[in-house]
Design a protein around this motif. Structure first.
Motif, mmCIF file in Angstrom:
data_model
loop_
_atom_site.group_PDB
_atom_site.id
_atom_site.type_symbol
_atom_site.label_atom_id
_atom_site.label_comp_id
_atom_site.label_asym_id
_atom_site.label_seq_id
_atom_site.Cartn_x
_atom_site.Cartn_y
_atom_site.Cartn_z
ATOM 1 N N GLU A 299 1.010 -1.105 0.278
ATOM 2 C CA GLU A 299 -0.538 0.190 -0.603
ATOM 3 C C GLU A 299 0.712 1.644 -0.114
ATOM 4 O O GLU A 299 1.045 2.342 -0.494
ATOM 5 C CB GLU A 299 -0.755 0.281 0.660
ATOM 6 N N LYS A 300 2.189 1.514 0.949
ATOM 7 C CA LYS A 300 2.918 2.530 1.047
ATOM 8 C C LYS A 300 3.227 2.258 -0.356
ATOM 9 O O LYS A 300 3.459 3.606 -1.248
ATOM 10 C CB LYS A 300 3.889 1.649 1.830
ATOM 11 N N THR A 301 3.619 1.646 -1.449
ATOM 12 C CA THR A 301 4.749 1.751 -2.238
ATOM 13 C C THR A 301 3.765 2.129 -3.547
ATOM 14 O O THR A 301 3.887 2.790 -4.652
ATOM 15 C CB THR A 301 4.931 0.375 -2.546
ATOM 16 N N ALA A 302 2.465 1.411 -3.433
ATOM 17 C CA ALA A 302 1.709 1.962 -4.470
ATOM 18 C C ALA A 302 1.003 2.740 -4.344
ATOM 19 O O ALA A 302 0.323 3.445 -6.136
ATOM 20 C CB ALA A 302 0.608 0.919 -4.438
ATOM 21 N N GLY A 303 0.541 3.797 -2.763
ATOM 22 C CA GLY A 303 0.064 4.973 -3.005
ATOM 23 C C GLY A 303 -1.515 4.451 -2.739
ATOM 24 O O GLY A 303 -2.284 5.583 -2.740
ATOM 25 N N LEU A 304 -1.690 3.634 -2.373
ATOM 26 C CA LEU A 304 -3.388 3.280 -2.693
ATOM 27 C C LEU A 304 -3.064 2.303 -2.023
ATOM 28 O O LEU A 304 -2.493 1.053 -1.813
ATOM 29 C CB LEU A 304 -3.770 3.111 -3.848
ATOM 30 N N PRO A 305 -4.388 1.962 -1.224
ATOM 31 C CA PRO A 305 -4.523 0.514 -0.452
ATOM 32 C C PRO A 305 -5.439 -0.738 -1.691
ATOM 33 O O PRO A 305 -5.668 -0.518 -2.767
ATOM 34 C CB PRO A 305 -6.347 1.483 0.346
ATOM 35 N N ILE A 306 -4.790 -1.739 -0.825
ATOM 36 C CA ILE A 306 -4.648 -3.085 -1.668
ATOM 37 C C ILE A 306 -6.499 -3.123 -1.492
ATOM 38 O O ILE A 306 -6.592 -3.217 -0.712
ATOM 39 C CB ILE A 306 -3.767 -4.206 -0.831
ATOM 40 N N ASP A 307 -7.155 -4.016 -2.708
ATOM 41 C CA ASP A 307 -8.023 -4.305 -2.340
ATOM 42 C C ASP A 307 -7.930 -5.512 -3.090
ATOM 43 O O ASP A 307 -7.521 -5.681 -3.959
ATOM 44 C CB ASP A 307 -9.082 -3.022 -2.649
ATOM 45 N N HIS A 308 -9.589 -5.676 -3.033
ATOM 46 C CA HIS A 308 -10.060 -7.078 -3.964
ATOM 47 C C HIS A 308 -9.636 -7.275 -5.686
ATOM 48 O O HIS A 308 -8.979 -8.053 -6.467
ATOM 49 C CB HIS A 308 -10.842 -8.376 -4.276
ATOM 50 N N SER A 309 -9.722 -5.938 -6.243
ATOM 51 C CA SER A 309 -9.252 -5.500 -7.207
ATOM 52 C C SER A 309 -7.776 -6.037 -7.566
ATOM 53 O O SER A 309 -7.503 -6.394 -8.858
ATOM 54 C CB SER A 309 -8.831 -4.322 -8.055
#
Length: 67
Positions: free
Chosen positions: A27-37
């Motif tokens: 999440e920190k690296t992607a800049g967004l929350p990890i979700d089912h997608s």
């Protein structure tokens, strides 16, 4: 551009071999929350020379494998 492009590029530029990242690190690296997608987008990682090997919901980690 994929919503996980920033994460895929980080993996390509900074990782070798097999490794593991926590959901928090992703999440920190992607800049967004990890979700089912994430399950749908993970196949894009093949274009960067890696694949998702295992997702552990219990440990909240993802194992990656370099092709």
């Amino acid at each position: 551009m994929s919503k996980y492009h920033q994460l895929w590029q980080y993996i390509k530029d900074n990782k070798n071999g097999d490794f593991e990242l926590s959901f928090d690190e992703i999440e920190k690296t992607a800049g967004l929350p990890i979700d089912h997608s994430f399950l749908r987008y993970k196949k894009e990682l093949l274009d960067y020379g890696f694949e998702v090997k295992k997702i552990s919901l219990k440990n909240k980690t993802v194992k990656f494998h370099q092709l």
